[in-house]
Design a protein around this motif. Structure first.
Motif, PDB file in Angstrom:
ATOM      1  N   GLU A 245       0.846  -1.182   0.000  1.00 35.48           N
ATOM      2  CA  GLU A 245       0.000   0.000   0.000  1.00 35.48           C
ATOM      3  C   GLU A 245       0.889   1.241   0.000  1.00 35.48           C
ATOM      4  N   TYR A 246       0.449   2.251  -0.742  1.00 31.65           N
ATOM      5  CA  TYR A 246       1.196   3.490  -0.842  1.00 31.65           C
ATOM      6  C   TYR A 246       0.367   4.631  -0.264  1.00 31.65           C
ATOM      7  N   GLY A 247       1.032   5.533   0.450  1.00 44.03           N
ATOM      8  CA  GLY A 247       0.283   6.631   1.028  1.00 44.03           C
ATOM      9  C   GLY A 247       1.169   7.569   1.827  1.00 44.03           C
ATOM     10  N   LEU A 248       0.580   8.133   2.896  1.00 44.25           N
ATOM     11  CA  LEU A 248       1.267   9.055   3.783  1.00 44.25           C
ATOM     12  C   LEU A 248       1.328   8.455   5.180  1.00 44.25           C
ATOM     13  N   SER A 249       2.317   8.860   5.957  1.00 41.13           N
ATOM     14  CA  SER A 249       2.435   8.342   7.325  1.00 41.13           C
ATOM     15  C   SER A 249       2.839   9.475   8.270  1.00 41.13           C
ATOM     16  N   LEU A 250       2.498   9.282   9.531  1.00 39.13           N
ATOM     17  CA  LEU A 250       2.894  10.189  10.603  1.00 39.13           C
ATOM     18  C   LEU A 250       3.391   9.341  11.767  1.00 39.13           C
ATOM     19  N   HIS A 251       4.601   9.637  12.241  1.00 40.63           N
ATOM     20  CA  HIS A 251       5.205   8.830  13.305  1.00 40.63           C
ATOM     21  C   HIS A 251       5.652   9.759  14.426  1.00 40.63           C
ATOM     22  N   LEU A 252       5.113   9.531  15.617  1.00 41.26           N
ATOM     23  CA  LEU A 252       5.472  10.310  16.798  1.00 41.26           C
ATOM     24  C   LEU A 252       6.136   9.390  17.809  1.00 41.26           C
ATOM     25  N   VAL A 253       7.328   9.764  18.261  1.00 36.61           N
ATOM     26  CA  VAL A 253       8.059   8.999  19.267  1.00 36.61           C
ATOM     27  C   VAL A 253       8.412   9.938  20.411  1.00 36.61           C
ATOM     28  N   VAL A 254       7.969   9.599  21.612  1.00 32.57           N
ATOM     29  CA  VAL A 254       8.259  10.380  22.808  1.00 32.57           C
ATOM     30  C   VAL A 254       9.006   9.500  23.792  1.00 32.57           C
ATOM     31  N   ASP A 255      10.085  10.014  24.341  1.00 27.01           N
ATOM     32  CA  ASP A 255      10.859   9.314  25.372  1.00 27.01           C
ATOM     33  C   ASP A 255      11.322  10.371  26.363  1.00 27.01           C
ATOM     34  N   LYS A 256      10.596  10.512  27.467  1.00 26.69           N
ATOM     35  CA  LYS A 256      10.822  11.598  28.402  1.00 26.69           C
ATOM     36  C   LYS A 256      10.987  11.063  29.809  1.00 26.69           C
ATOM     37  N   ASN A 257      12.045  11.512  30.490  1.00 29.53           N
ATOM     38  CA  ASN A 257      12.300  11.149  31.880  1.00 29.53           C
ATOM     39  C   ASN A 257      11.940  12.297  32.803  1.00 29.53           C
ATOM     40  N   PHE A 258      11.318  11.966  33.926  1.00 34.78           N
ATOM     41  CA  PHE A 258      10.989  12.953  34.938  1.00 34.78           C
ATOM     42  C   PHE A 258      11.705  12.577  36.230  1.00 34.78           C
ATOM     43  N   ARG A 259      12.756  13.338  36.556  1.00 38.36           N
ATOM     44  CA  ARG A 259      13.522  13.155  37.794  1.00 38.36           C
ATOM     45  C   ARG A 259      14.062  11.734  37.968  1.00 38.36           C
TER      46      ARG A 259
END
Length: 305
Positions: free
Chosen positions: A224-238
């Protein structure tokens, strides 16, 4: 003698004066390089984490697995390797593995979760936060997966729903990315391809279908051909709470958006004990018109390498 050390996160080079046969002093190596210029151009870093935990699962509209409340003993392994230079180039490889032994309250036992994924991201930075990205995502399971149903006689029967490389889901994309240091990155795939591969053809007979995951029985794969959106979050708190989020959207020109979301919050109790809350959302019209939701609460042992 050449010595490289890290000062404030940046490698610097110092040297002793070189001698030829212990008699003739040569030019100090440090003098060959301007004051603040770094000799070390490439940096390789890696991290690994293994955990073993007891988990509770709660499903909503889940089509892949048996929708029932149960307990499980689950292991997870996460390995990330990063190769980068000081300015413009970065390669990130992330391998994640999850395998659990699922214990139902009706005495049924099976493997779950069985997830294996390999993510590769190549970044060519144009500016401080803007880059050109090439991304690939591959995922499959190792062991056979089954749906458990009751037949007309009330007997419990199992129906194959997946196995190794059945399906193999791959998404490849090229586009632009915007990064927030210490938080995450969002990438827009202007040119994207999604590959669905079915290795085990017996799944068609087991389920009594001619099309599975959009792949016709007479073919082995679907492109399949199209568009993509990729969100990657890696966050440390204290250094106690770690938030990891992985959202992948793929839009075929003729079909609704396919969505896969994994959201994980890790809370470290001490050096080796950790609790986590994970939510998975999955939507693919070819499989089901319902939004499938899975919530996992875990408590167990963690080892960081």
């Amino acid at each position: 003698m050449l010595v490289a050390v890290t000062v404030g996160g940046s490698p610097r080079v110092f040297s002793q004066v070189g001698l030829w046969f212990d008699t003739i002093p040569l030019l100090p190596l440090a003098g060959l390089v301007p004051g603040e210029r770094e000799l070390v151009r490439y940096r390789f870093t890696q991290e690994a984490e293994y955990s073993m935990a007891f988990s509770g699962f709660f499903f909503l509209n889940w089509q892949r697995e048996k929708s029932a409340r149960h307990l499980a003993l689950q292991q997870k392994f996460r390995y990330q390797a990063v190769l980068e230079d000081n300015r413009h180039f970065r390669i990130v490889n992330l391998y994640t593995h999850g395998l659990g032994l699922q214990l139902f309250f009706d005495s049924l036992t099976r493997f779950h979760i069985d997830e294996n994924s390999l993510d590769t991201r190549i970044e060519l930075r144009l500016f401080r936060s803007l880059s050109i990205n090439f991304i690939s995502n591959l995922s499959t399971r190792i062991f056979n997966g089954y749906d458990y149903l009751s037949d007309t006689l009330g007997r419990l029967v199992r129906i194959l729903n997946s196995s190794f490389l059945t399906p193999l889901l791959c998404t490849f994309s090229a586009g632009a990315g915007w990064s927030w240091p210490g938080f995450g990155i969002i990438s827009l795939g202007i040119g994207s391809v999604k590959l669905t591969y079915i290795r085990d053809k017996s799944v068609y007979d087991a389920r009594g279908v001619t099309v599975y995951y959009g792949v016709p029985r007479e073919r082995a794969y679907l492109l399949e051909y199209g568009l993509s959106l990729h969100l990657v979050v890696d966050k440390n708190f204290r250094n106690r709470v770690r938030w990891m989020c992985d959202l992948l959207l793929f839009k075929n020109m003729n079909n609704p958006v396919d969505m896969t979301l994994k959201n994980l919050v890790d809370i470290r109790i001490n050096k080796y004990l950790k609790t986590s809350i994970q939510t998975r959302l999955f939507y693919e019209e070819k499989l089901s018109r319902n939004l499938q939701v899975e919530n996992i609460i875990s408590l167990g042992f963690t080892l960081c390498l």
